[in-house]
Design a protein around this motif. Structure first.
Motif, PDB file in Angstrom:
ATOM      1  N   ALA A  65      -9.511   0.895   3.878  1.00 56.74           N
ATOM      2  CA  ALA A  65      -9.269  -0.132   2.855  1.00 56.74           C
ATOM      3  C   ALA A  65     -10.127   0.079   1.617  1.00 56.74           C
ATOM      4  CB  ALA A  65      -9.492  -1.531   3.433  1.00 56.74           C
ATOM      5  N   GLU A  94      -4.421  -6.461   4.130  1.00 51.91           N
ATOM      6  CA  GLU A  94      -5.319  -6.642   2.997  1.00 51.91           C
ATOM      7  C   GLU A  94      -5.182  -8.012   2.333  1.00 51.91           C
ATOM      8  OE1 GLU A  94      -5.995  -2.009   1.669  1.00 51.91           O
ATOM      9  OE2 GLU A  94      -4.433  -3.161   0.633  1.00 51.91           O
ATOM     10  N   HIS A 153       0.848  -1.196   0.000  1.00 53.29           N
ATOM     11  CA  HIS A 153       0.000   0.000   0.000  1.00 53.29           C
ATOM     12  C   HIS A 153       0.882   1.244   0.000  1.00 53.29           C
ATOM     13  CE1 HIS A 153       0.588   0.767   4.384  1.00 53.29           C
ATOM     14  NE2 HIS A 153       0.517  -0.548   4.503  1.00 53.29           N
ATOM     15  N   GLU A 185      -5.041   1.960   2.687  1.00 52.12           N
ATOM     16  CA  GLU A 185      -4.977   0.756   3.518  1.00 52.12           C
ATOM     17  C   GLU A 185      -5.023   1.097   5.000  1.00 52.12           C
ATOM     18  OE1 GLU A 185      -3.057  -2.484   5.887  1.00 52.12           O
ATOM     19  OE2 GLU A 185      -2.467  -0.380   5.665  1.00 52.12           O
TER      20      GLU A 185
END
Length: 413
Positions: free
Chosen positions: A159, A357, A92, A155
């Motif tokens: 998200a 994630e 991210h 993130e």
């Protein structure tokens, strides 16, 4: 030449191209591209990533998660397909706010005593730089291998990046044979990760003069009873903890309500963290919370005087990040352990207490997933003077290189 010999030759040639100084330079360029979240500032870091990818001969594609908040896909080699699946690496571009307490400018990277310091050095611009160095090296000598790095926006908060990416994904979901999340694990191989759900509880009561509190209904008192139920349910779950991940958890992170000392509060809000087991969803957690609140409200109603006002409550799921668990005997895991062992690192196989994630990828693509990256998320990330060992960056890049080659020469399983 046998497959094993071809694999070993490819790995040796790729490892010769892994350059520590370049990893540090790329990580430093990304730190300079201050992409604090919140703020929608990922675009500046994505531009740096695009420049690095262009230098390495990769293809890039931006997709917007929100205005000025792009996700970036960086691909090497042929397009991944079900017939020739690729390896996906995940990172991210956003970082948490720098905050105070730094000994120098948090976005002016510096290398001292073998450490690279700056906001994002650990979480996770160092890991992204190491991943890109490995992917570029492998692609340079084995261009037939499909490799992809997905770098998401947002993130660190909601998200939205990964969710927008997967919602728009119109390719075959089964195009990856594995996912490696380059988050900082102190070079441990993380095979299990709980998910996370952020929940909101809004309690509505009735205001009254504090001289006659029985004329009102205190939203704060009811919220306190809800918080007590959450604490009790947390203890219940922890008592049944087992396996690598232990159990789900509850935590009340914030409570806010009321208007003043002499007013019975007619509102109170709780923000609740619920860590999810891999087979749970945010909707499951919300339903569990709703049932607990219904129990609390029923108790209060039974104990109230006839005709007395009672509180009501509404709940919302603010954010969900699913968890995942990969069999420790899977070739992805053994490949990671073996790659680190070849670099002189005895990598433990662990579970993670944080969330990432990777669960979205595991759920959507159905591929085995691990987390493996340079730096310590608990001791170094999200803190003043965030720093990562330069040797960790180099070791991670070399381990990724071995894995990217080895995984795509594994027998079908």
């Amino acid at each position: 030449m046998t497959d094993a010999a071809a694999r070993d030759a490819c790995a040796r040639r790729a490892l010769d191209l892994v350059d520590e100084a370049t990893i540090v330079a790329d990580a430093s360029s990304l730190i300079l591209a201050a992409s604090e979240n919140p703020g929608g500032t990922e675009l500046v870091a994505v531009r740096v990533l695009e420049a690095i990818a262009s230098r390495l001969g990769a293809r890039t594609r931006r997709t917007m998660a929100a205005p000025d908040r792009p996700n970036l896909s960086i691909r090497f080699g042929p397009e991944p397909t079900r017939e020739r699946p690729g390896v996906l690496m995940l990172g991210h571009s956003d970082v948490v706010p720098a905050g105070s307490g730094w000994s120098a400018d948090p976005f002016n990277p510096r290398v001292e005593g073998g450490w690279l310091t700056g906001r994002g050095a650990v979480d996770m611009k160092g890991g992204i730089a190491a991943a890109l160095q490995a992917m570029g090296a492998v692609s340079a000598v084995c261009p037939e291998l499909p490799l992809e790095l997905l770098v998401t926006a947002d993130e660190e908060d909601l998200a939205t990046g990964i969710q927008a990416h997967l919602a728009a994904d119109d390719e075959d979901p089964h195009r990856y044979l594995a996912c490696i999340v380059a988050e900082p694990t102190d070079l441990a191989v993380v095979v299990a990760c709980r998910g996370a759900a952020n929940l909101e509880v809004e309690v509505a009561g009735r205001a009254a003069h504090a001289g006659r509190p029985e004329d009102g209904a205190s939203a704060i008192t009811t919220a306190a009873h809800v918080a007590a139920w959450i604490a009790d349910d947390h203890r219940r779950m922890r008592e049944g903890a087992s396996g690598l991940l232990g159990s789900a958890t509850w935590s009340v992170g914030r409570i806010e309500g009321g208007h003043g000392t002499s007013i019975v509060p007619d509102r109170c809000t709780l923000l609740v963290d619920r860590r999810l087991m891999p087979d749970e969803t945010g909707a499951d957690a919300l339903a569990q919370l709703d049932a607990g609140i219904a129990h609390v409200l029923d108790d209060e109603s039974r104990q109230a005087a006839p005709g007395a006002a009672c509180c009501t409550a509404r709940t919302r799921l603010l954010m969900e990040m699913p968890g995942f668990e990969t069999d420790p005997t899977h070739p992805l895991v053994t490949s990671a352990v073996g790659a680190l062992a070849a670099e002189g690192v005895a990598a433990p196989v662990e579970a993670w207490t944080a969330a990432c994630e990777g669960g979205f990828v595991a759920r959507h693509h159905g591929c085995p997933t691990i987390i493996l990256g340079p730096g310590d998320i608990t001791g170094q990330a999200h803190q003043p003077d965030e720093r990562v060992l330069v040797s960790h960056l180099s070791t991670a890049a070399r381990a990724y290189t071995r894995m990217l080659v080895g995984l795509q020469h594994e027998p079908a399983h």
